[in-house]
Design an enzyme around this catalytic site. Structure first.
Site, PDB file in Angstrom:
ATOM      1  N   HIS A   3      12.531  43.040  53.194  1.00 33.04           N
ATOM      2  CA  HIS A   3      13.090  43.867  52.125  1.00 33.04           C
ATOM      3  C   HIS A   3      14.562  43.547  51.862  1.00 33.04           C
ATOM      4  O   HIS A   3      14.908  43.106  50.772  1.00 33.04           O
ATOM      5  CB  HIS A   3      12.909  45.350  52.498  1.00 33.04           C
ATOM      6  CG  HIS A   3      13.351  46.316  51.459  1.00 33.04           C
ATOM      7  ND1 HIS A   3      12.758  47.558  51.295  1.00 33.04           N
ATOM      8  CD2 HIS A   3      14.331  46.271  50.527  1.00 33.04           C
ATOM      9  CE1 HIS A   3      13.360  48.207  50.308  1.00 33.04           C
ATOM     10  NE2 HIS A   3      14.322  47.440  49.828  1.00 33.04           N
TER      11      HIS A   3
ATOM     12  N   GLU B 236      32.943  32.877  63.664  1.00 38.29           N
ATOM     13  CA  GLU B 236      34.213  33.424  63.191  1.00 38.29           C
ATOM     14  C   GLU B 236      34.018  34.637  62.279  1.00 38.29           C
ATOM     15  O   GLU B 236      34.795  35.593  62.318  1.00 38.29           O
ATOM     16  CB  GLU B 236      35.001  32.338  62.463  1.00 38.29           C
ATOM     17  CG  GLU B 236      36.368  32.761  61.945  1.00 38.29           C
ATOM     18  CD  GLU B 236      37.388  33.019  63.048  1.00 38.29           C
ATOM     19  OE1 GLU B 236      38.465  33.553  62.734  1.00 38.29           O
ATOM     20  OE2 GLU B 236      37.099  32.685  64.226  1.00 38.29           O
TER      21      GLU B 236
END
Length: 273
Positions: free
Chosen positions: A229, A173
């Site tokens: 990262h 959703e």
């Protein structure tokens, strides 16, 4: 409208351009014709970028997105770019810590090159974020109004479990909170969300070119993951950028959990629900 520095007393003067959009008009109504550069970050308006950036960074800190001074945000309003500083505890940023740059610059703000500033903080030790040229990718390539960089563990885990150059997920959703290219129409529940992944480098600015190339290769992507990262995400407004950052983080988290549990993360490609 543009602003130019004048003299050693660090003043700026507004210069009207021949063409500007509604956003520029809104800012021009707020801008003084002449004043000190500190006035670029002084405002009682809670939605002024210099006030928003500290507020948003405090919220991102509580989410674990910008801990250890890492991560950040930049907001573009009219022809000004407001930039969070580097090396500051993100939950303690003040409006006086904000850098202000003119937009556009004569060319893309590339890594390891001189940048033009309209305002720098007076505090010693503050410097502009190393993310600056990566934020500029979003402004130049997507006409974004804001760009957020997070060090979310959910984003990092997604880059570790998806070994290729994209993270993909479908039939969730929260995909409906993501826009094509970050600034276009919203995706649907049935769409497959694709987020490109680039490889990390020792220095953040050195990610600029690979991010630029991947944004061109995947024009529908609303963000770029950096392996081991974090995430860069942009949007048509600061609100839209924040919304997409939240939706993407949710999707990374649930995608990681589903993958570790052996569930189908992308039914559109993996044989149905």
């Amino acid at each position: 409208m543009s602003l130019s520095r004048q003299g050693s007393n660090a003043q700026y003067t507004r210069v009207d351009a021949q063409h500007h959009d509604d956003d520029d008009d809104e800012y021009e109504n707020e801008a003084r014709t002449e004043g000190t550069v500190d006035e670029l970050v002084e405002s009682d308006d809670p939605e002024h970028p210099a006030n928003l950036i500290p507020e948003l960074c405090r919220g991102f800190y509580t989410l674990g997105w910008v801990t250890g001074t890492g991560g950040g945000i930049s907001i573009k309003k009219g022809n000004l770019v407001y930039l969070a500083p580097s090396g500051v505890q993100k939950e303690r940023i003040l409006p006086s810590h904000i850098f202000v740059l003119p937009y556009p610059q004569p060319s893309v703000v590339k890594a390891h090159t001189e940048r033009t500033f309209l305002r720098k903080p007076k505090q010693e030790g503050l410097k502009e974020s190393a993310c600056t040229p990566l934020f500029w990718n979003a402004f130049d390539l997507r006409s974004a109004a804001a760009c957020i960089h997070t060090h979310s563990q959910h984003a990092v885990m997604a880059t570790l479990l998806w070994k290729g150059e994209t993270f993909e997920i479908s039939h969730q959703e929260m995909i409906k909170g993501i826009r094509l290219g970050g600034t276009g129409k919203t995706l649907s529940y049935l769409d497959t969300l694709v987020v490109p992944i680039i490889e990390n480098t020792p220095h953040e600015e050195d990610l600029t070119d690979s991010m630029n190339e991947m944004m061109k290769k995947y024009p529908d992507a609303a963000g770029i993951l950096v392996r081991r990262h974090g995430l860069y995400v942009w949007g048509p407004t600061w609100q839209g950028t924040k919304t997409q950052a939240e939706c993407l983080d949710y999707l990374f988290e649930i995608g990681v959990k589903m993958k570790l549990m052996g569930l189908s993360v992308c039914p559109a490609k993996e044989g149905g629900l």
